[in-house]
Design an enzyme around this catalytic site. Structure first.
Site, PDB file in Angstrom:
ATOM      1  N   GLN A  11       0.725  -1.317   0.055  1.00  0.00           N
ATOM      2  CA  GLN A  11      -0.108  -0.051  -0.072  1.00  0.00           C
ATOM      3  C   GLN A  11       0.966   1.304  -0.070  1.00  0.00           C
ATOM      4  O   GLN A  11       1.700   1.430   0.856  1.00  0.00           O
ATOM      5  CB  GLN A  11      -0.708   0.080   1.390  1.00  0.00           C
TER       6      GLN A  11
ATOM      7  N   ALA B 180       1.159   5.720  -0.958  1.00  0.00           N
ATOM      8  CA  ALA B 180       0.201   6.898  -0.883  1.00  0.00           C
ATOM      9  C   ALA B 180      -0.780   7.026  -1.659  1.00  0.00           C
ATOM     10  O   ALA B 180      -1.962   7.233  -1.350  1.00  0.00           O
ATOM     11  CB  ALA B 180       1.089   8.263  -0.952  1.00  0.00           C
ATOM     12  N   GLU B 181      -0.766   6.370  -2.914  1.00  0.00           N
ATOM     13  CA  GLU B 181      -1.771   6.622  -4.094  1.00  0.00           C
ATOM     14  C   GLU B 181      -2.328   5.237  -4.179  1.00  0.00           C
ATOM     15  O   GLU B 181      -3.436   5.467  -4.739  1.00  0.00           O
ATOM     16  CB  GLU B 181      -0.890   7.065  -5.244  1.00  0.00           C
ATOM     17  N   ALA B 182      -1.711   4.166  -4.425  1.00  0.00           N
ATOM     18  CA  ALA B 182      -2.267   3.029  -4.831  1.00  0.00           C
ATOM     19  C   ALA B 182      -2.019   1.845  -3.801  1.00  0.00           C
ATOM     20  O   ALA B 182      -1.227   1.731  -2.925  1.00  0.00           O
ATOM     21  CB  ALA B 182      -1.787   2.799  -6.159  1.00  0.00           C
TER      22      ALA B 182
ATOM     23  N   ASP C 120      11.037   6.386  -9.400  1.00  0.00           N
ATOM     24  CA  ASP C 120      10.985   5.833  -8.142  1.00  0.00           C
ATOM     25  C   ASP C 120      11.709   4.735  -7.880  1.00  0.00           C
ATOM     26  O   ASP C 120      11.494   3.704  -7.370  1.00  0.00           O
ATOM     27  CB  ASP C 120       9.416   5.430  -7.660  1.00  0.00           C
TER      28      ASP C 120
END
Lengths: 356, 327, 205
Positions: free
Chosen positions: B23, B25-27, B212
């Site tokens: 998990q 921040a976004e997905a 990233d």
């Protein structure tokens, strides 16, 4: 050290707000957090320009020079102090900020220091916001969103430094809002950002009038110049009067703030924290606070924000951060060191008063 | 992120059984045991879910979820497509040589990038379905480069301390043993990191920025080859995953920052050895440009490109991530 | 072969391969004139390299049908929509011609989608709408349709359940042309299937 505590005078003038503050740390109070500081005086005067105009460094510096003595006198009165003799240390904003205004404040600080033989401490403006925010809200180790006219950063503390996790790649959000306000000739009194907020609160004239703006989050950073250009063009070409000022304000806020919340969320996930502290002038905006609260609640966390006394640039935060530094033994040893600097990165300051 | 999001994903995916893997921040990343539409191909599938964000204005939110889902999918397809095109170029040149057509060999000499392949997407709900890339290390952990390196580092440390207790620390025998251990460790890791570097070079030459890069976003898959006689040390091929922050760009600055992000990540995750790790990755990176230059008979332009990026990387290192701040 | 989609549990699709079709023109006419006996999706099998590819087009149809608020269907039937979703471009007429029944098609893939109503009906909660309104009878319905296909299509009809059946039927040159693959073209059917599936999923975004 006088009267069972330390008293500091703080002078802030990095932009168009001139702030003077007097703070007291009780004797033996902790420096790392929860100092229990007492605010003896917090006075501010803002240099406000007519609608459609921004403030220029030269005029701002003149404003500061005109008002500073008055403000210092008023703050001494408010604090119930007879004179600068009762102050232990004089703190001033070293930077970052606009050159001339910063300079005018440094000169006063140096003069007072020489006149009254008081030590001087130069303070980083951003650290001032952060430390004041932590002190007022009681948040111990939050992720900090620092948003103002001149700064937009997401900061988290680690090993004696406030490290920058994300920031704007070009202009600051407050700057973006201010420049936009000028296009629509939104009044600068009390501040353009506040008036944008009021207009935005009215909501859209109709749902179809939501303006899709470029949403430019790049990893942990954001870019705002594209959005500004886009909305400036739209506003200039809005001859048919299709969009009302509130449509612009609402759409702009929703887009900009969503971006801020997103990069804050990224930092929060990365450092595994669940507290967020918003500081800086734009932090007064209730919609921003509301959006941040939703994000943070979803992660079982809490949001901390201060009101306009501390959000907006002020002298008390400089006094507080300066005093923390002073109590750790830092102060200007040679008057030649008492200078200001337009560039002064948050992560270049050694935070020796924290022990985590 | 709240349980509500997971439940929402599950409700939108009908009968597909989901297991949450990670998990951000976004997905949220789930593992499913079935193909979303081709039941005869039952294979583990990754389902990447971008939930709606309640703090965003709904129209804006839907737009962002759609755009990001589409963008990430396009990028992984672009890498696949570009790898195939590179491979085809090479194939045209080779005459009768037997070419291993397995996908895994698109890398290395063939100028391609190994990454998950797109299976399906649902932009309206924010789902991406793609290949599940993973293997398991001897200690049961998933085969990310990070876990693999940590395992090797630990084995090295253990074996070293063992040797040092047997021999007198100051003896010559001890120092020779240490040297041998270091060399053994290096040879296992170096090739892997050089391979990774080559892929990064290939990726940048396709003008794709990962955004990233960390040792957790590089997965190792075991590769069975006749040449590999050592059963205890399988050959690993690195795969790049997690293109959630990726973009397409030809700018030297973006490529240099991409590499810098990896350097910093290696520093913080593998502090003792990161200098060597970074060095080897960059060796591979340079090799990728050289090999491309050779393949296209244009050695000089590619060398120049590489040097530009390398110089910029040095500049980025000096200034930190950002240009200096103005007031 | 009945295709099922775990995300859409009430939808099932019958998939059939018809080789050496003799009455192409009849079928085409019948489809145009909306003859009830020919209410199927007819696809030119030469463009297809795998079952995955067919299912990918259906998946796209389903995703849009249920989740695309603005435009759940671009054509006026689920069958036509599936043919359109087999095409890399959005031009309906062109796609129906190339990927549906074309003059040259000797082999057809025939589909029937069960469980979806028309656009108006999708609003309703109960999505399992069949002509006979009896979900239990679905197996019966499918068998009937299979028989019907064998009756109206003059060809060797078999259920399409694996990619092997398409070897010798897929026309790789045609696929390269229709999907504009250019440098991307590969001969390996497995890789090709993956490429096509990606192209289809990403088209019209």
């Amino acid at each position: 050290m006088t009267r069972g505590g330390y008293i500091a005078l703080g002078l802030e003038g990095s932009a168009n707000k001139l702030g003077v503050g007097i703070i007291r740390h009780p004797e033996g109070s902790p420096v790392a957090h929860h100092t229990g500081a007492e605010i003896l005086a917090n006075i501010r005067d803002t240099y406000i320009t007519p609608p459609g105009e921004g403030f220029l460094p030269r005029d701002t510096a003149r404003h500061h020079r005109n008002w500073i003595v008055r403000l210092i006198r008023r703050s001494l009165e408010q604090a119930g102090l007879a004179s600068i003799d009762d102050i232990d240390v004089i703190c001033f904003t070293k930077g970052p900020g606009m050159g001339a205004p910063l300079q005018s404040v440094v000169v006063i600080a140096r003069t007072l220091s020489l006149m009254y033989n008081k030590p001087l401490v130069g303070v980083n403006h951003c650290i001032g916001h952060i430390e004041m925010g932590r002190e007022i809200t009681g948040a111990i180790n939050p992720v900090v969103l620092y948003v103002s006219g001149g700064n937009t950063q997401v900061i988290a503390y680690s090993k004696q430094k406030y490290r920058i996790f994300g920031e704007t790649l070009d202009i600051a959000i407050g700057n973006c809002l201010d420049r936009f306000a000028r296009i629509l000739k939104i009044p600068n009194n009390p501040s353009p950002g506040y008036n944008i907020e009021l207009l935005a609160r009215k909501g859209l004239t109709k749902p179809e009038n939501f303006i899709q703006l470029p949403y430019t989050v790049k990893g942990m950073d954001i870019s705002l110049s594209g959005i500004l250009e886009h909305i400036e063009n739209l506003a200039k070409n809005n001859d048919g009067g299709k969009y009302a000022p509130q449509d612009f304000c609402f759409s702009l806020q929703e887009c900009l703030f969503a971006m801020l919340v997103e990069i804050t969320e990224r930092a929060v996930a990365h450092v595994n924290s669940n507290q967020v502290l918003i500081v800086g002038g734009v932090g007064c905006n209730l919609r921003l606070q509301e959006m941040m609260k939703i994000m943070v609640s979803d992660r079982d966390g809490s949001i901390h924000a201060t009101d306009e006394r501390f959000c907006i640039d002020n002298g008390i935060m400089i006094a507080h951060a300066g005093l923390l530094s002073y109590r750790m033994g830092d102060h200007v040893k040679d008057l030649r060191e008492a200078v200001c600097s337009q560039r002064f990165r948050t992560d270049s300051v050694w935070i020796d008063w924290r022990d985590d | 992120m709240s349980v509500a999001n997971i439940e929402k994903a599950e409700s939108l995916l009908g009968d597909i059984k989901l297991k949450k893997i990670s998990q951000g921040a976004e997905a949220i990343i789930f593992l499913a045991n079935e193909h979303p539409y081709s039941n005869e191909r039952n294979c583990p599938t990754i389902v990447k879910y971008r939930p709606r964000k309640l703090y965003r204005y709904p129209v804006l939110d839907l737009q962002i979820v759609k755009q990001r889902t589409a963008s990430e999918s396009r990028i992984i397809f672009k890498l696949f497509q570009s790898s195939v095109i590179e491979f085809n170029k090479l194939e045209k040149k080779k005459n009768s040589e037997k070419i291993d057509r397995s996908l895994v060999n698109y890398v290395i000499n063939n100028g391609g990038v190994n990454c998950p392949k797109l299976i399906g997407l649902d932009v309206y709900n924010g789902f991406i379905f793609m290949d599940y890339i993973n293997d398991t290390l001897v200690n049961g952990e998933s085969s990310s480069l990070k876990n693999h390196l940590w395992l090797l580092e630990k084995t090295f440390a253990d074996s070293l301390s063992e040797k040092l207790t047997v021999h007198n620390c100051q003896s010559i025998v001890a120092s020779r043993e240490i040297e041998r251990e270091v060399v053994a460790l290096n040879s296992k890791i170096k090739d892997l990191l050089v391979l990774t570097g080559i892929q990064l070079g290939n990726m940048h030459m396709f003008d794709v920025i990962h955004g990233d890069l960390t040792s957790s976003n590089i997965i190792l898959k075991k590769y069975d080859s006749e040449n590999n006689n050592d059963e205890l040390q399988p050959l690993y091929i690195p795969y790049l995953i997690d293109f959630g922050l990726s973009s397409q760009s030809s700018l030297t600055e973006d490529k240099a920052v991409d590499l810098y992000v990896l350097e910093k990540a290696l520093e913080s995750t593998h502090p003792l050895f990161s200098k060597d790790y970074s060095k080897w990755v960059l060796e591979g990176y340079e090799l990728a440009y050289e090999m491309k230059g050779k393949r296209e008979n244009a050695a000089k332009p590619y060398r120049v490109k590489h040097r530009e990026i390398y110089k910029r990387l040095e500049a980025v290192r000096l200034r930190g991530r950002k240009r200096s701040m103005i007031g | 072969m009945i295709y099922k989609y775990p995300q859409f549990p009430h939808v099932q699709v019958l998939g059939v391969l018809a080789t050496n079709v003799k009455n192409i023109d009849t079928i085409k006419q019948a489809v145009i004139s909306l003859d009830q006996r020919y209410d199927y999706c007819f696809i030119n099998a030469a463009n297809v390299v795998s079952v995955e590819q067919i299912n990918c087009a259906i998946f796209k149809t389903l995703t849009n049908y249920y989740f695309n608020e603005k435009k759940p269907l671009r054509t006026n039937s689920v069958h036509a929509e599936t043919i359109l979703n087999l095409s890399p471009n959005a031009n309906i007429t062109d796609s129906l011609n190339r990927f549906g029944i074309s003059k040259g098609s000797a082999n057809l893939i025939i589909l029937k989608v069960y469980g979806l109503g028309g656009p108006q009906q999708r609003q309703q909660e109960n999505e399992s709408l069949l002509p006979d309104d009896a979900a239990k009878d679905l197996q019966g319905v499918i068998q009937r349709d299979l028989q019907n296909i064998k009756d109206v299509v003059e060809a060797e009809v078999a259920e399409l359940d694996n990619d092997e059946q398409l070897v010798g039927i897929s026309d790789l040159k045609l696929i390269k042309k229709n999907y504009k693959l250019g440098d991307m073209m590969v001969e390996d059917r497995e890789v090709l299937s993956r490429l096509l599936v990606s192209v289809l999923q990403l088209s019209d975004l």
